[in-house]
Design an enzyme around this catalytic site. Structure first.
Site, PDB file in Angstrom:
ATOM      1  N   ASN A   1       0.851  -1.187   0.000  1.00  0.00           N
ATOM      2  CA  ASN A   1       0.000   0.000   0.000  1.00  0.00           C
ATOM      3  C   ASN A   1       0.894   1.248   0.000  1.00  0.00           C
ATOM      4  OD1 ASN A   1      -1.638   2.224   0.895  1.00  0.00           O
ATOM      5  ND2 ASN A   1      -3.173   0.749   1.570  1.00  0.00           N
TER       6      ASN A   1
ATOM      7  N   ARG B   1       4.642  18.610   0.766  1.00  0.00           N
ATOM      8  CA  ARG B   1       5.343  19.702   0.092  1.00  0.00           C
ATOM      9  C   ARG B   1       4.796  19.851  -1.323  1.00  0.00           C
ATOM     10  NH1 ARG B   1      10.594  20.839   2.188  1.00  0.00           N
ATOM     11  NH2 ARG B   1      10.457  20.648   4.456  1.00  0.00           N
TER      12      ARG B   1
ATOM     13  N   HIS C   1      -5.503   3.624  -1.735  1.00  0.00           N
ATOM     14  CA  HIS C   1      -6.804   3.903  -1.121  1.00  0.00           C
ATOM     15  C   HIS C   1      -7.111   5.392  -1.320  1.00  0.00           C
ATOM     16  CE1 HIS C   1      -9.663   3.118   2.510  1.00  0.00           C
ATOM     17  NE2 HIS C   1     -10.066   4.176   1.831  1.00  0.00           N
TER      18      HIS C   1
ATOM     19  N   HIS D   1      -3.751  11.686   0.702  1.00  0.00           N
ATOM     20  CA  HIS D   1      -2.596  10.917   0.220  1.00  0.00           C
ATOM     21  C   HIS D   1      -2.764  10.616  -1.262  1.00  0.00           C
ATOM     22  CE1 HIS D   1      -5.386   7.778   1.532  1.00  0.00           C
ATOM     23  NE2 HIS D   1      -5.083   7.957   2.802  1.00  0.00           N
TER      24      HIS D   1
ATOM     25  N   GLU E   1      -8.755   0.463  -3.322  1.00  0.00           N
ATOM     26  CA  GLU E   1      -9.711   0.292  -2.234  1.00  0.00           C
ATOM     27  C   GLU E   1     -10.295   1.629  -1.812  1.00  0.00           C
ATOM     28  OE1 GLU E   1      -7.325  -1.702   0.706  1.00  0.00           O
ATOM     29  OE2 GLU E   1      -6.657   0.174   1.595  1.00  0.00           O
TER      30      GLU E   1
ATOM     31  N   THR F   1      -7.890   6.313   9.576  1.00  0.00           N
ATOM     32  CA  THR F   1      -7.676   5.083   8.812  1.00  0.00           C
ATOM     33  C   THR F   1      -8.873   4.177   9.038  1.00  0.00           C
ATOM     34  OG1 THR F   1      -6.113   3.266   8.404  1.00  0.00           O
ATOM     35  CG2 THR F   1      -6.426   3.958  10.700  1.00  0.00           C
TER      36      THR F   1
ATOM     37  N   HIS G   1      -4.157  -4.498   7.794  1.00  0.00           N
ATOM     38  CA  HIS G   1      -4.252  -3.391   8.745  1.00  0.00           C
ATOM     39  C   HIS G   1      -3.317  -3.638   9.915  1.00  0.00           C
ATOM     40  CE1 HIS G   1      -6.267   0.439   9.472  1.00  0.00           C
ATOM     41  NE2 HIS G   1      -5.886   0.234  10.718  1.00  0.00           N
ATOM     42  N   ASP G   2      -2.246  -2.862   9.956  1.00  0.00           N
ATOM     43  CA  ASP G   2      -1.252  -2.879  11.035  1.00  0.00           C
ATOM     44  C   ASP G   2      -0.482  -4.193  11.125  1.00  0.00           C
ATOM     45  OD1 ASP G   2      -1.779  -0.258  11.698  1.00  0.00           O
ATOM     46  OD2 ASP G   2      -3.235  -0.768  13.247  1.00  0.00           O
TER      47      ASP G   2
ATOM     48  N   GLY H   1       1.020  -1.401   4.245  1.00  0.00           N
ATOM     49  CA  GLY H   1       1.526  -0.103   3.844  1.00  0.00           C
ATOM     50  C   GLY H   1       2.294   0.603   4.934  1.00  0.00           C
ATOM     51  N   HIS H   2       1.596   1.013   5.988  1.00  0.00           N
ATOM     52  CA  HIS H   2       2.214   1.852   7.016  1.00  0.00           C
ATOM     53  C   HIS H   2       3.477   1.220   7.584  1.00  0.00           C
ATOM     54  CE1 HIS H   2       2.279   4.846  10.256  1.00  0.00           C
ATOM     55  NE2 HIS H   2       2.601   3.848  11.059  1.00  0.00           N
TER      56      HIS H   2
END
Length: 261
Positions: free
Chosen positions: A8, A19, A44, A51, A75, A112, A206-207, A228-229
């Protein structure tokens, strides 16, 4: 094929958007993830465009079009309102024809995603969306909590897959309550078994991270994880190539072990 890793890229876009300009370049990071072993790219897009933006989705679709072995997963909430140049999830899917569209019940005020669909409340609204996406030959996955009754409804609606929401499992991993962690693991395991019995593919996300993924990846029938994260955070210290390889190594090890059983 074993368990697929879909990276992700939302966090790359979030850094870029802090920026002016196009640094870091989202498309080049997607290319790097693919070159280093990712099986798919997930984005997403949201109406607030904090984002990933609609233009990113179009560019990623062009990047991945010549790479049929790489899955493109878009998603988001199909009911989120159009805003500015955000045309809505279904319109974006129609314009880009991703391999998979994961429907998620997030709202604008959420940082999220933090829960799956309650299909007892949203089935009637989701049905035409699912039918539309499937008419475009797009695989449909529903973001779900590990609740058997809900998974049965997902099958009845015509979903192809579910994506199990792993946030509570990940949170329990860092707690001092092993019983809760084990109960959550077993809930996801039973949910995955039921989904497979019903003919639904099983994704998860997720996480998930390098610590909690090895155990979770043993969930039977797991086809794909979207990360992702944590992966982008790991890339700060490991580098993007090594971060992708580290997650792939976990999934490949699980696949090897399962094949020997």
């Amino acid at each position: 094929m074993g368990i697929a890793l879909s990276v992700n890229l939302n966090k790359i876009a979030l850094i870029r958007n802090s920026r002016e300009g196009n640094y870091p370049d989202l498309i080049e990071h997607a290319r790097a993830c693919v070159n280093h072993g990712a099986n798919g790219i997930t984005v997403h897009p949201r109406p607030d465009q904090r984002h990933v933006r609609p233009g990113d989705v179009l560019q990623l679709a062009e990047l991945l079009k010549p790479l049929p072995e790489i899955e493109f997963n878009v998603e988001g909430n199909p009911f989120a309102a159009q805003r500015g140049d955000y045309p809505g999830l279904t319109s974006l899917a129609e314009a880009t024809l991703p391999d998979q569209c994961t429907l998620v019940p997030d709202t604008d005020h959420q940082l999220t995603s933090d829960h799956g669909f309650d299909l007892t409340q949203t089935a009637d609204k989701l049905l035409p969306v699912i039918e539309k996406l499937k008419s475009l030959k797009i695989r449909v996955s529903l973001f779900m909590d590990p609740i058997p009754e809900q998974i049965e409804l997902a099958k009845q609606l015509g979903a192809d897959r579910i994506e199990l929401y792993t946030g509570p499992y990940a949170a329990a991993w860092n707690s001092s309550d092993p019983k809760t962690l084990e109960n959550l693991y077993q809930q996801h395991r039973q949910a995955a078994l039921l989904a497979s019995e019903l003919g639904l593919g099983v994704n998860a996300g997720h996480d998930l991270n390098l610590d909690n993924l090895p155990r979770f990846s043993t969930i039977p029938g797991l086809k794909e994880v979207s990360i992702g994260h944590a992966l982008i955070v790991d890339a700060i210290t490991l580098g993007l190539a090594e971060a992708v390889k580290a997650y792939k190594a976990i999934l490949e090890a699980t696949t090897r072990i399962q094949k020997t059983r």
